[in-house]
Design a protein around this motif. Structure first.
Motif, PDB file in Angstrom:
ATOM      1  N   ARG A  48       0.832  -1.207   0.000  1.00  0.00           N
ATOM      2  CA  ARG A  48       0.000   0.000   0.000  1.00  0.00           C
ATOM      3  C   ARG A  48       0.868   1.259   0.000  1.00  0.00           C
ATOM      4  O   ARG A  48       0.597   2.223  -0.711  1.00  0.00           O
ATOM      5  CB  ARG A  48      -0.926   0.029   1.211  1.00  0.00           C
ATOM      6  N   GLY A  49       1.955   1.236   0.765  1.00  0.00           N
ATOM      7  CA  GLY A  49       2.856   2.381   0.801  1.00  0.00           C
ATOM      8  C   GLY A  49       3.541   2.618  -0.532  1.00  0.00           C
ATOM      9  O   GLY A  49       3.700   3.758  -0.976  1.00  0.00           O
ATOM     10  N   ARG A  50       3.940   1.559  -1.198  1.00  0.00           N
ATOM     11  CA  ARG A  50       4.591   1.706  -2.501  1.00  0.00           C
ATOM     12  C   ARG A  50       3.619   2.196  -3.558  1.00  0.00           C
ATOM     13  O   ARG A  50       3.986   2.988  -4.423  1.00  0.00           O
ATOM     14  CB  ARG A  50       5.194   0.377  -2.930  1.00  0.00           C
ATOM     15  N   ILE A  51       2.375   1.720  -3.513  1.00  0.00           N
ATOM     16  CA  ILE A  51       1.390   2.152  -4.496  1.00  0.00           C
ATOM     17  C   ILE A  51       1.013   3.616  -4.279  1.00  0.00           C
ATOM     18  O   ILE A  51       0.840   4.369  -5.234  1.00  0.00           O
ATOM     19  CB  ILE A  51       0.139   1.253  -4.443  1.00  0.00           C
ATOM     20  N   SER A  52       0.899   4.039  -3.032  1.00  0.00           N
ATOM     21  CA  SER A  52       0.502   5.415  -2.760  1.00  0.00           C
ATOM     22  C   SER A  52       1.577   6.403  -3.197  1.00  0.00           C
ATOM     23  O   SER A  52       1.271   7.547  -3.515  1.00  0.00           O
ATOM     24  CB  SER A  52       0.178   5.606  -1.285  1.00  0.00           C
ATOM     25  N   LYS A  53       2.828   5.981  -3.229  1.00  0.00           N
ATOM     26  CA  LYS A  53       3.899   6.868  -3.698  1.00  0.00           C
ATOM     27  C   LYS A  53       3.793   7.104  -5.201  1.00  0.00           C
ATOM     28  O   LYS A  53       4.136   8.178  -5.685  1.00  0.00           O
ATOM     29  CB  LYS A  53       5.265   6.271  -3.382  1.00  0.00           C
ATOM     30  N   THR A  54       3.325   6.110  -5.937  1.00  0.00           N
ATOM     31  CA  THR A  54       3.252   6.241  -7.388  1.00  0.00           C
ATOM     32  C   THR A  54       1.920   6.797  -7.873  1.00  0.00           C
ATOM     33  O   THR A  54       1.791   7.114  -9.042  1.00  0.00           O
ATOM     34  CB  THR A  54       3.482   4.879  -8.069  1.00  0.00           C
ATOM     35  N   SER A  55       0.933   6.913  -6.981  1.00  0.00           N
ATOM     36  CA  SER A  55      -0.375   7.421  -7.397  1.00  0.00           C
ATOM     37  C   SER A  55      -0.270   8.922  -7.664  1.00  0.00           C
ATOM     38  O   SER A  55       0.537   9.620  -7.057  1.00  0.00           O
ATOM     39  CB  SER A  55      -1.430   7.141  -6.333  1.00  0.00           C
ATOM     40  N   PRO A  56      -1.100   9.426  -8.568  1.00  0.00           N
ATOM     41  CA  PRO A  56      -1.040  10.860  -8.889  1.00  0.00           C
ATOM     42  C   PRO A  56      -1.470  11.706  -7.691  1.00  0.00           C
ATOM     43  O   PRO A  56      -2.321  11.303  -6.897  1.00  0.00           O
ATOM     44  CB  PRO A  56      -2.006  11.013 -10.056  1.00  0.00           C
ATOM     45  N   LYS A  57      -0.873  12.867  -7.589  1.00  0.00           N
ATOM     46  CA  LYS A  57      -1.191  13.785  -6.498  1.00  0.00           C
ATOM     47  C   LYS A  57      -2.495  14.525  -6.814  1.00  0.00           C
ATOM     48  O   LYS A  57      -2.842  14.749  -7.972  1.00  0.00           O
ATOM     49  CB  LYS A  57      -0.063  14.803  -6.306  1.00  0.00           C
TER      50      LYS A  57
END
Length: 75
Positions: A48-57
């Protein structure tokens, strides 16, 4: 091949737990199960932490809308 190895090792561990008796074997089995579940939760949190870093702001409009919804739910 890896699956076959896991099946054989699980069979051996199960047989050893059966030989230890219900109390000691149950305690060890409980520890193994809880340890696997906690490890799974840790891995899910990491994913979840890795995916949230790559999600658009969020842009300013989306941020304002989310803040409005949070304030509306507090009332």
């Amino acid at each position: 091949m890896y699956l076959l190895l896991l099946i054989v090792l699980s069979t051996i561990v199960g047989y050893l737990l059966f030989l230890f008796g219900p109390l000691i074997g149950g305690i060890i089995a409980f520890g193994i199960i809880v340890g696997c579940l906690l490890r799974g939760l840790y891995l899910l949190e990491d994913i979840r932490g890795r995916i949230s870093k790559t999600s658009p702001k969020l842009n300013k409009v989306e941020t304002a809308y989310n803040n409005y919804l949070k304030e509306k739910n507090k009332i």
